[in-house]
Structures are given as structure tokens and as C-alpha cells.
Design an enzyme around this catalytic site. Sequence first.
Site, mmCIF file in Angstrom:
data_model
loop_
_atom_site.group_PDB
_atom_site.id
_atom_site.type_symbol
_atom_site.label_atom_id
_atom_site.label_comp_id
_atom_site.label_asym_id
_atom_site.label_seq_id
_atom_site.Cartn_x
_atom_site.Cartn_y
_atom_site.Cartn_z
ATOM 1 N N ALA A 98 40.160 54.450 8.301
ATOM 2 C CA ALA A 98 40.563 53.625 9.422
ATOM 3 C C ALA A 98 40.682 54.509 10.640
ATOM 4 C CB ALA A 98 41.905 52.953 9.123
ATOM 5 N N MET A 99 40.616 53.907 11.835
ATOM 6 C CA MET A 99 40.641 54.688 13.073
ATOM 7 C C MET A 99 41.502 54.001 14.110
ATOM 8 S SD MET A 99 39.702 57.328 14.779
ATOM 9 C CE MET A 99 40.335 57.556 16.448
ATOM 10 N N GLU A 153 36.044 59.470 17.077
ATOM 11 C CA GLU A 153 36.733 60.702 16.746
ATOM 12 C C GLU A 153 35.929 61.465 15.698
ATOM 13 O OE1 GLU A 153 40.623 60.385 14.945
ATOM 14 O OE2 GLU A 153 41.307 62.207 15.938
ATOM 15 N N HIS A 191 50.115 53.796 9.267
ATOM 16 C CA HIS A 191 49.591 55.084 9.738
ATOM 17 C C HIS A 191 48.864 54.910 11.081
ATOM 18 C CE1 HIS A 191 47.535 59.106 9.069
ATOM 19 N NE2 HIS A 191 46.713 58.550 9.962
ATOM 20 N N GLU A 192 47.915 53.993 11.133
ATOM 21 C CA GLU A 192 47.125 53.815 12.357
ATOM 22 C C GLU A 192 47.997 53.349 13.513
ATOM 23 O OE1 GLU A 192 44.329 55.145 12.214
ATOM 24 O OE2 GLU A 192 44.238 55.228 10.030
ATOM 25 N N GLU A 241 47.990 63.687 12.928
ATOM 26 C CA GLU A 241 47.790 63.201 11.567
ATOM 27 C C GLU A 241 49.025 63.358 10.676
ATOM 28 O OE1 GLU A 241 45.678 61.250 11.139
ATOM 29 O OE2 GLU A 241 44.166 61.692 12.642
ATOM 30 N N ASN A 258 41.789 53.569 17.283
ATOM 31 C CA ASN A 258 41.387 53.233 18.655
ATOM 32 C C ASN A 258 42.490 52.417 19.320
ATOM 33 O OD1 ASN A 258 38.617 54.054 17.810
ATOM 34 N ND2 ASN A 258 38.825 52.187 16.599
ATOM 35 N N HIS A 276 49.864 56.070 15.282
ATOM 36 C CA HIS A 276 49.000 56.748 16.253
ATOM 37 C C HIS A 276 48.979 56.046 17.604
ATOM 38 C CE1 HIS A 276 47.065 59.846 13.909
ATOM 39 N NE2 HIS A 276 46.504 59.019 13.053
#
Length: 874
Positions: free
Chosen positions: A289-290, A156, A323-324, A346, A292, A327
Site C-alpha cells: 500500500a502507498m 515512491e 499504517h498508511e 516507516e 499518497n 503517514h
Amino acid sequence: MNMTSRLSLILTASALTGAHALATPFSVDDAPGRLPKNVVPMSYSVTVEPDATAMTIKGHESIVLQVRTATNIIQFNSLNETLRDVRLDGKPARKVVSDDEAQLTTVTLPAPVRVGTHTLTFSYTGKIETQPHGLFAQAYASPGGEQRVLLSTQMEATDARRMFPCWDEPAFRAKFRLSATVPADWGVVSNMPIVKRVVKVKLATTTFETTPRMPSYLVELTAGEIAEISAKNDGTDFGVWAVRGLEKNGAMALADVQTILSDYNDYFGYRFPLPKLDSIAVPGGFQGAMENWGAITYNDQLLLLSSSSSIKNRQEAYSVQAHEMAHQWNGDLVTMAWWDDIWLNESFASWMAAKETDRRHPDWKWWEDQDSDKEGAMSADARATSHSIQQHVTNELQAANSFDPEITYSKGQAILRMFEAYLGPDVFRDGIRQYIKAFAFSNATTSNLWDALSAASKQDIGAIVAGWTEQAGFPLVSVAAACDAAGARTVTLSQQRFLLQGGDIKHATWKVPLQIRAGVDAVPQAVLLTQDNQSVSAGRCDEPLSVNAGALGFYRTHYDAATLAANTKNFGQLKDTDRIALLDDQWALVESGVDALPTYLALAASMGTDLDTRAWHQIAHALGSIEYDERGSSGHDAFSAYARNLLRPPFEQLGWSAKPDETPDVQDLRQTLIRQLGSLGDTGVIEEARKRFAAFLKDHGAIPPDYQDSILTIVAQYADAATFEQLRSIAAAAKDETEFRRFYQALMSVRDPALAKQATDIALSPQIPAQADALRLQLIARVAGEHQQLSWQVFRDNNERLLKPFAFEGPLIVAQYLPEAYWSGIPPADIEAWVRAHVPAEMSPNVDRGMETVRFRLAEKDRLVRAADAFDHQ
Ligand SMILES: [Zn+2]
């Protein structure tokens, strides 16, 4: 995405008619974007063989395409790749051109291809990146001290194209089947479980199950000397991965991921759709952090906890996981159609994370803690150059800059919270459930969410919320009270945009969901402010009044003098949240020059020994800013003494030692007071900190992790050469990265100029290992607090190296945050000239924001120094 460190075609919320029907299903044709929509990918089979020594990728792709209109041109994204043997349905292409400037590959076929399903195949070579974009190599020192390399991905917003050529826009959802060939003794993780592993001598080829249809920016691959701890719960497999030897530090994360998933399965009314969820701790340069899908990556400092960790580390880890994981539904299962709507991802994930953290840890008082983020957002949004939450994105740079921590994350979170309170939590949740169900495995837009919330609440939410997402800024609600003969109060409400300096030439207005509490304990009354001079009856004139009860609103309130006097008089009795809102607003009114400094200090002085953490945090921050501005002025010492006198009573109440039944927020308050009293020169606190540091030198157990930051910072602030050397050797001998970061940060607080120079030399030296490269910029920024010229010089001389770990946020850091960091010591024209010469011209709006803050801070400093010097400190 979560970042620890941001134009205006606006999507118009669709007009609603009586039935509030959910929008029709998403079509790829509805999404903005750069790639043509006549050829869309259905499924990819991607085979990669990365070579971490040569830093190259050998790859092969087979992509099933849907050709929607006959064409002889196929266009998709690529960057730094060379394609070979490009074929459609086995027949060679006539021409293949890869343009790295445009990040596009154009394939010309010998003849137009018919509408229908076709297969595009090619081999390619690409490169492994050294910065966290695409597939990148991260150097790190293993727990045993050996130099190692880990491969991981960060796609991203627009970097999947760096690992494999693809339709790299969020609306092109497709299935991905990934295979990777890496050394046979490595661990390998991707979005889905492993289906096949074939070992050939020293290499192993691992093939993963095919993903559901998803956007390319969520593809993940991590490979290296990694190991996991795992669990199975309610049919889902969970793993926490880390470099070998550190996986045991993921025990708390493994427990938390199961708790959070179970809560979210319930909240969304939609089961997590993948068979497994891995959490991967990546050492080093990768920040934040992401999300995926099924394979979330974290900077290891945000996921792993050890005996060195403080309660702050623990809280951050939980909230970032929350949070992650939010998503995984809002972002992954349902994806924004285009980067214009990134705020949907977000803001929602930030709001949901705060809600979940507060739910599971009520004694952390998490919403009060989040108030400081809201204040950061309001401060950024009170600039004339601020931008709306929804903003038009036309290229890759703008997509990257849309991840603006203040507006995209914190303002959006606050707006969602305000409207959750306005609709009620159950109605709000029902709307979210409808939205997720209607758009699962698809894309959606902001108006789709408002439609779902409108359907659930049977009112036109889009019309109310549009002002908050489609225009910059927020209102200042002015309250004028009138009393009748019996003392009953009527308030007249009006609004204008709140700006820290200058007037609002556009005369923007909002539909403001007010929560009005008259008296101390009354249940708030919900009032939607829609017109000027709207009047509401509000209790009795001798009672306090809050127009932002619960501190739920993203607006400021300006009370008339008599109402403010009633509020000040009753300040000690107010609910914590109402008091926090009053402190925040009154300080902002002083900063903007609307009200005089004594109106704020009167509130602060009314706190006495009350122990509300966020209120004191706000007061410590305000007093600290005035003291900073007063440095070099004749009134400095008198003001510092006054500030210490305000902060002493709650500190004496708390004492140095934690009581057994104390909650984490009280422990946090103690650290805030120690740190601020030390900074303000409180001799008692400084002496005690030194005494504890002397004990710490003999036995590291003498200062618990929660106290280390504040005590070592105070010792460093007042350090002589010998003490500085002791601090330096403690940092060099830190037992793990958590300690290491904490000790070096403290070292950078040194006030002695010659020692500060030594501190910056350390920040640039090999004492900072490869995986902590990103820390260098934070350390130099920390020095800026006390030594503006030194820090600015070191930054300019080393900017490329310091910014290298921040591939994604780099332009934003330079354009916007650099001016904000150096406002007090560097001439504005010098900062602006340097910054403009180092960012692309289209970053100009960000530079304008940074420079507006510089000019505001300088004007504010002038005003505060005069006001503080004139204030009677008795
Ligand atoms: Zn995020």
C-alpha cells in the site's frame, strides 16, 4: 509505504543545550540530494493524456520556479520522456538535454536568468509502465470475467519522474495542480477533490484542486472502470474505490478509515489537513500500500473484505490502513528531508499502526502478535553484516533498498515502542505533537524528532537513542545474581552485542532502557543500563526475574543458571509478555550456541495447557525448525513424536470447534496448533483434516474461512494424485481472489515430488490471472519449503517473469531473500554465484547479509541435529 514481502554517513543528533529548544525551521539547503538547489519549484500545473492502448503519455507542464541565484542552467529529473517547446517566461531555451541514464534533464537558457519567480513551460511525451512504478497499466479480469486495464501510480521512492518531469526529491515541496484526460466513462481519483470536468465526445478532462505544498513522491492518479462507496464525517469526505462491482467489499474499510482518522486527529493534536481521504483498491501487481496524500492506494487484497475473508485478512486490512493513515501526518504533512531518514516515516507508521490496532481491538492481542515481527528483526540484526536504522543514501537504487522490512520497519517500530515505554506514553505523545506542529507542511530530520521528545521529557533523548539508530545490532544483557544471607537478590548487569555467530570486534555498547520485574506481579522498575557491571537490587533469589518485563525491549537477556532455574520453575505463573520474552531469548541463545537446547525445551515443556497464543506460536516455530533440520537424520521420528507430545495438550484443551465466546487470538492458536501438528505427522489431526476436506468437496460451507488455510495445507502435504487433482479443481473454481490465493498457496505445500512438479507448472500457467501475477513468486517460494532443488530450478528458469511485478523490491529480493530461501538444499557457492551475477555490484552488502544467513543456518542445523539426537525425549 507498506510492503508485504533495504552505507554509513550518519546524521549526528544535534548537540543539545539546557533549554532543548526546537530546531530552527527546515531549509531546502539542509537536505542532502542530487539536484542543485539554486532553482526550486513552487507550483506545478501538470496536464496528462494517457493512452492505455498505445501505452504513451502526452503531457504539458507549467512550473512556477524560484530562482535563488542567477543561472543559465536549470536541472530537474526526467526518465523516458521527450520534452518539446521548452520555454522560460515564454522565451525558448537554447538547449535541452534529457539523459535517461542520469535521470536528468538539463535546460540551457540563452542568457542567465535573474533571481526571482519565473515560469518554465514545456510539452512532453512519456510512457505508461507495465510495472508498478510511475504511471502504470494494470491488466485484470473484471468481476464479470472481461479483460480490463486500470491506470494507477506508484511514485515512491523516485518514480514520479516517470510520469512527469519534476524536481523528484522529497525536500522540493511544491503545489501540484493535476488534469487528466481519459475515457469519459472512467472514474478518476487524485490527491485532491475534482474542481472541473469537461467532456468532449468520448473523452473527459478532469481537473483537481491544487494540493498543499508536498513532495512529488506523494502525487497520485488512478483512472479506470472504478466506483466508490462514500461517507462524510466531521467535515472530511471519505471514499473507498474499487473496480466496478467490488466497491461494496470496501464497507469495512470505509468504517475503519473514519475511526482511525478520528483517533489520529486526536493523537497528533493536528486535524487531517485535506478536505477528503480516498482509499483505492488496486488489483494486481502493485504490492502492499502507498500513503499518497489524500488518495491512499492498496493492493485490493489488503483493503477489500468479503464472505471469503478470514480474521487474518480482517486484521491485516485494519493494520495496513492504520499504517498508511499514520503517514498522512508523519510522512506527508511532515516529510523526511532525504531518504537517509526514511526510517522516520516507516518505523513511525508501523509503530503507530500497531498502537492503533491494539487500541481498537484489544482482543486481537496485537502487540503479542507483533512480537513475531520483532523476532524477525532481531534475527536479521543479529548478523555481523546488519546495518544501522539510519543509513546514508546517495542514489535511486539505495533509496529503493532503504525500505528494509526488518530494520527500517520492524526494528524501528520496536525502538520507538521501547522509548515510548521509557518516557511514558503521554510525554511521548506530547513530543510527537510538538514535532508535527513545528514542521507541518515542511521537511524534518531524525534529530528534529529527538529534539521535540527531549523538549517534552526535559532529558537528552538524542544521546540515549543514538546508539540504537546509528549503529547496527543490539545488546545481549547478561544478568548475574548474588544473594545475601536473608535471600535478597542483587543483580550485576553487563552487555555485549548479540550475534548469532562470531564475536563483535567493535565492542559496541548501548544505553539500554531496562524494565526489571522481580517476582510475578510486581510493577517493573525502569533502569537505564549505562555502564558495565552496573548493579541493581532485584527482589528475592527464589522469585522469578524479568529484565525485559512486558517484552518491550529490543535486546536479549542471558540469565545466570540459578536465575534461569527460578524462572523455569515459576514459568507457568509469569505474565504472558514476560514468558514470551523468556522463550524468545532462550531460543536465540540456543540458536547462537550460548546455551544448550534442553534449557529451551524445559521452558516449552512448562507451558502445559496454558493457552497464550504468541508463546505457542514461538514454540511451534522452534520445534518446526528443529524438525526441518532433523529431516534425513536418524533422530527425526523420535523428535517429531516429542514435539507432537508438547503441542497436543493445548490442542486437546481447545478442540476442533470454536467456542462462542472465544477471542480471535485463541482461534488463531487453534489454527497454529492444527497446522503444526499436521506438519509433524499427527495422525489424528491428519485424519480429521481429510474428513473435513471430504465434506468441503460437497459443500464449501463445511470449512469456515478461518480453517481453510490449515486444513487444505495439511491435505495437500499428504496428497496423492487423486487428492491433488481435487485441490487443483477447487482452486480453479475459487469464487474470488481471496479464496483463490488461499487455495493455490495450500496446493504448493504438496510433499510428493512428482506432484510438486505439477504444482510449479500450475504456478506458471494461465490459471493464475493477470492481476495475481505477483502471486507466482510466492507460490514458487512456498514450494521451496519442501523441494529446494525443484523450486530453485523453476525460479532460475523464470526469474525475469517472476520478479516483474516487483519493480521496486526486486533487487533486494534477489540479493538478500533468495539466499535465505534456498539455504537448506542448494550449495552456498551456487546461490552466491547466481545472485551476484543478477544484481548490481552495489547490492553487495545485501548479498553478504543473505549469505551470512545461509552459512549460519547450515552451522545451526549441524548443532541442532546433534543436540536433538542427544536429548532424552522422555
Ligand atoms: Zn509505510
